[in-house]
Design an enzyme around this catalytic site. Structure first.
Site, short mmCIF file in Angstrom:
data_model
loop_
_atom_site.label_atom_id
_atom_site.label_comp_id
_atom_site.label_asym_id
_atom_site.label_seq_id
_atom_site.Cartn_x
_atom_site.Cartn_y
_atom_site.Cartn_z
N LYS A 257 0.81 -1.19 0.00
CA LYS A 257 0.00 0.00 0.00
C LYS A 257 0.86 1.26 0.00
O LYS A 257 0.38 2.35 -0.26
CB LYS A 257 -0.89 0.02 1.27
CG LYS A 257 -1.74 -1.19 1.45
CD LYS A 257 -2.31 -1.19 2.91
CE LYS A 257 -2.70 -2.60 3.27
NZ LYS A 257 -3.09 -2.67 4.69
N GLY A 258 2.15 1.06 0.33
CA GLY A 258 3.03 2.20 0.55
C GLY A 258 3.15 3.16 -0.61
O GLY A 258 3.36 4.36 -0.42
N GLU B 113 7.51 2.52 -6.44
CA GLU B 113 7.71 2.08 -5.05
C GLU B 113 7.84 3.25 -4.10
O GLU B 113 8.31 4.33 -4.48
CB GLU B 113 9.01 1.25 -4.97
CG GLU B 113 8.79 -0.24 -5.15
CD GLU B 113 8.26 -0.92 -3.89
OE1 GLU B 113 7.71 -0.23 -3.01
OE2 GLU B 113 8.41 -2.14 -3.78
N ASP B 114 7.47 3.00 -2.85
CA ASP B 114 7.67 3.99 -1.80
C ASP B 114 9.12 3.99 -1.33
O ASP B 114 9.77 5.01 -1.24
CB ASP B 114 6.73 3.70 -0.62
CG ASP B 114 6.73 2.23 -0.19
OD1 ASP B 114 7.38 1.41 -0.84
OD2 ASP B 114 6.05 1.91 0.81
N ASP C 298 14.32 -1.07 0.74
CA ASP C 298 15.03 -1.34 1.98
C ASP C 298 16.08 -2.42 1.68
O ASP C 298 17.16 -2.12 1.19
CB ASP C 298 13.99 -1.76 3.02
CG ASP C 298 14.55 -1.89 4.43
OD1 ASP C 298 15.64 -1.38 4.68
OD2 ASP C 298 13.87 -2.51 5.27
N LYS D 217 17.21 3.06 0.95
CA LYS D 217 18.17 2.99 2.07
C LYS D 217 19.37 2.18 1.58
O LYS D 217 19.38 0.96 1.69
CB LYS D 217 17.55 2.25 3.26
CG LYS D 217 16.37 2.94 3.91
CD LYS D 217 15.89 2.09 5.09
CE LYS D 217 14.59 2.58 5.67
NZ LYS D 217 14.04 1.65 6.67
N VAL E 27 11.34 4.90 8.83
CA VAL E 27 10.65 6.17 8.58
C VAL E 27 9.16 5.94 8.30
O VAL E 27 8.76 4.84 7.89
CB VAL E 27 11.28 6.92 7.38
CG1 VAL E 27 12.68 7.38 7.70
CG2 VAL E 27 11.27 6.07 6.11
N ASP F 162 4.03 3.38 6.57
CA ASP F 162 3.31 3.22 7.83
C ASP F 162 4.14 2.60 8.94
O ASP F 162 5.18 1.99 8.69
CB ASP F 162 2.10 2.31 7.61
CG ASP F 162 2.51 0.84 7.46
OD1 ASP F 162 3.40 0.55 6.64
OD2 ASP F 162 1.98 -0.01 8.21
N ARG G 233 0.45 6.82 7.43
CA ARG G 233 0.54 6.87 5.95
C ARG G 233 0.11 8.25 5.45
O ARG G 233 0.56 8.71 4.40
CB ARG G 233 -0.36 5.80 5.31
CG ARG G 233 0.12 4.37 5.51
CD ARG G 233 -0.62 3.44 4.54
NE ARG G 233 -0.55 2.05 4.94
CZ ARG G 233 0.47 1.23 4.64
NH1 ARG G 233 1.49 1.65 3.94
NH2 ARG G 233 0.45 -0.03 5.05
P1 IMP Z 1 12.42 -4.88 1.16
O1 IMP Z 1 13.11 -3.89 0.23
O2 IMP Z 1 12.11 -6.18 0.54
O3 IMP Z 1 13.21 -5.04 2.44
O4 IMP Z 1 11.02 -4.31 1.64
C1 IMP Z 1 10.59 -3.05 1.34
C2 IMP Z 1 9.24 -2.80 1.98
O5 IMP Z 1 9.34 -2.79 3.42
C3 IMP Z 1 8.73 -1.44 1.59
O6 IMP Z 1 7.94 -1.49 0.43
C4 IMP Z 1 7.95 -1.01 2.81
O7 IMP Z 1 6.62 -1.46 2.72
C5 IMP Z 1 8.64 -1.69 3.96
N1 IMP Z 1 9.60 -0.78 4.61
C6 IMP Z 1 10.95 -0.80 4.51
N2 IMP Z 1 11.52 0.19 5.21
C7 IMP Z 1 10.50 0.88 5.79
C8 IMP Z 1 10.46 2.05 6.63
O8 IMP Z 1 11.47 2.67 7.01
N3 IMP Z 1 9.22 2.47 7.00
C9 IMP Z 1 8.07 1.83 6.61
N4 IMP Z 1 8.08 0.74 5.80
C10 IMP Z 1 9.28 0.27 5.39
MG MG Z 2 6.45 -0.99 -0.79
#
Ligand code: IMP
Ligand code: MG
Length: 184
Positions: A47-48, A103-104, A107, A135, A157, A163, A169
């Protein structure tokens, strides 16, 4: 909601609404040029990405189609495992389409790298990524991301679609939460 509405729950503002929207305009200008004359499908990751999708798509001057996917990463607690389950699939067929994943935040990059491979396997003509935040220190896999809004430190964050337990959000800024919020 504004940063001031959160009072002491907000630790620090990392990015203001103005910074976010200005950067989105710059990214949109690049996308307009790169995708001129192409048949683009924007794929938002729920949803981000809802805020990025709303503002980025409106900042574009090219005609696009939009679609959404919801995915969930199997893993313990907040850690991403890279094993992904599709909760909501696309409504559109991506065969021979130029797909731009919206994408939001990136990570670990595990969810996204799975998603890119999945979309390529379905026969998309191209798959690129546009993310508001990244990040770099948290990266577990290298993902080639064409459009990045801001690189941020490896901190949790919230705001602008991001969220904590489905809250914040609707915060206009991106910021970090005070420690007492996690404790309660
Ligand atoms: P990854 O890149 O597979 O570790 O996952 C990324 C997802 O984790 C993002 O789309 C977010 O939904 C969530 N996420 C990662 N870092 C944060 C943060 O700092 N705040 C809120 N959601 C996060
Ligand atoms: Mg996301």
């Amino acid at each position: 909601m504004d940063a001031s509405d959160l009072g002491s729950d907000l630790e620090r503002v990392l990015l203001t609404e103005e910074q976010l929207l200005t950067r989105l305009d710059e990214m949109a200008a690049k996308i307009d040029v790169d995708y001129a004359g192409k048949n683009v499908l924007l794929v938002g990751v729920l949803k981000g990405a809802l805020m990025v999708m709303a503002d980025l798509s409106r900042a574009l001057h090219i005609d696009v189609e939009t679609d959404w996917m919801a995915v969930s990463s199997y893993g313990s607690g907040t850690k991403s495992s890279g094993v992904v389950r599709i909760l909501k699939d696309l409504d559109r067929d991506v065969t021979d389409r130029h797909v731009l994943v919206v994408e939001d935040i990136i990570d670990s990059g595990l969810t996204l790298s799975w998603l890119i491979a999945n979309l390529r396997a379905r026969g998309a003509a191209s798959v690129e990524v546009c993310t508001m935040l990244r990040k770099p220190e948290a990266a577990k896999v290298e993902v080639d991301v064409r459009y990045v809004g801001f690189d941020i430190p490896n901190e949790f964050v919230v705001g602008y679609g991001l969220d904590h337990a489905e809250r914040y959000r609707n915060l206009r800024v991106v910021g970090t939460l005070a420690h007492h919020v996690y404790g309660s």
